[in-house]
Design an enzyme around this catalytic site. Structure first.
Site: not given
Length: 340
Positions: A53, A95-96, A131, A161, A169, A212, A249-251, A271-274
């Site tokens: 990102s 990313d974004h 984005d 997006e 995010e 997110h 997104h925001g999964g 997407n996986l981040d958190t």
């Protein structure tokens, strides 16, 4: 295997769409998190996507200069060397990127890949995200047209997006409300502006209630069945079945059924981040609590060098995040599906 070539990346996405599975796209912010992502994909025998990102790239650029492009390029070059030792294909993605950061991030990175391609090499990144969800759809798609043309020429796939994802995010935030659902009209306007592949391949981050950040199942109303409505609406107008490659997104916190429904309806990237951030940090926190008097020089003592050596807790962090990546590949059905 090396970082995926443009041809291999297209094959990865085609296989995911045909097989109704998706690749976890893991946000990384360091060589350690990159190692964790690569390890997870290798252990799961899954190809995958690693992404950076704007905030991650700034962090990677070092706190002295905080240069996003330098950070992204440095990690990408490192990834190109490292990935050759792993038995899976990895695509690099940014990313974004909102409008105010395009000139300081995505456009320079595309320019760098343009020069590489002109010299007979492959692009540095395999895809970039624009984005424009904070812009009007007309402005969003206008910028997307410009970026898609350049990306296509540089053998890069663009991700767009078109409507907001809730939460925040890297400074881009949207309220959690009824605007978090893309309409068929939005999808048709996107197809009219960007085409359906003839102007260049793109990934579509459509909104179906995504948010997110951290939330528990049930706190957000996801409607992954909406993706089928968007596909059918566009297919009816343009005569092309399954017209989009969708991105989830925001999964974080999604239920197994929500994920499976999204896969059945054309999601090829999630997407996986958190979740992976927590999986990386939790073992470090545990180590620090359990070895309090070793990582700190308490009451004038000398501590325990083996306890505060970054390699000690860093290995724990890598293992924790890698395990979460493996879990993601299993949830998304990409585990065991690497290109042979």
């Amino acid at each position: 295997m090396p970082i995926a070539t443009p041809e291999v990346y297209n094959e990865m996405l085609d296989r995911a769409k045909a097989g109704k599975f998706a690749y976890p796209a893991i946000n990384v912010t360091s060589s350690q998190t990159l190692n964790a992502a690569l390890r997870g994909f290798a252990e799961a025998e899954s190809d995958g996507i690693v992404q950076i990102s704007t905030g991650g790239a700034e962090f990677l650029g070092g706190q002295y200069s905080k240069d996003m492009v330098t950070g992204a390029v440095a990690l990408a070059e490192y990834a190109h060397v490292l990935a050759e030792k792993y038995p899976v294909n990895i695509a690099l993605h940014t990313d974004h990127c909102p409008k105010d950061k395009l000139d300081g991030y995505v456009r320079p990175l595309i320019a760098l890949s343009e020069e590489r391609v002109k010299a007979g090499r492959n692009p540095l990144f395999q895809s970039h995200m624009w984005d424009g969800s904070a812009e009007t759809l007309a402005d969003n798609l206008s910028i997307a047209q410009e970026l898609l043309e350049r990306a296509h020429a540089a053998k890069i796939i663009l991700e767009v997006e078109i409507t907001p994802t809730g939460g925040e995010e890297d400074g881009v935030s949207h309220e959690i409300n009824d605007e978090l659902y893309t309409t068929v009209d939005d999808a048709i306007r996107t197809a009219e502006a960007l085409g359906l592949g003839e102007k260049g391949r793109y990934l579509l981050a459509a909104s179906f209630g995504n948010v997110h950040g951290v939330y528990k199942p049930g706190n957000v109303v996801l409607r992954p069945e909406l993706l089928k409505e968007l596909s059918e609406g566009v297919a009816a107008k343009f005569g092309k079945a399954s017209p989009f490659d969708f991105v989830f997104h925001g999964g974080s916190g999604s239920t197994e059924q929500e994920i499976l429904t999204a896969l059945e309806n054309g999601v090829v990237k999630m997407n996986l981040d958190t979740d992976t951030q927590y999986a990386f940090t939790r073992p470090v926190a545990g180590h620090m609590f359990q070895n309090y008097d070793g990582v700190l020089k308490v009451d004038g003592e000398v501590g325990n060098k083996k306890a505060y050596d970054p390699r000690t807790w860093g290995k724990l962090a890598e293992a924790g995040m890698a395990a979460r990546v493996v879990q993601a590949t299993q949830n998304l059905r990409s585990a065991g599906n690497k290109i042979k």
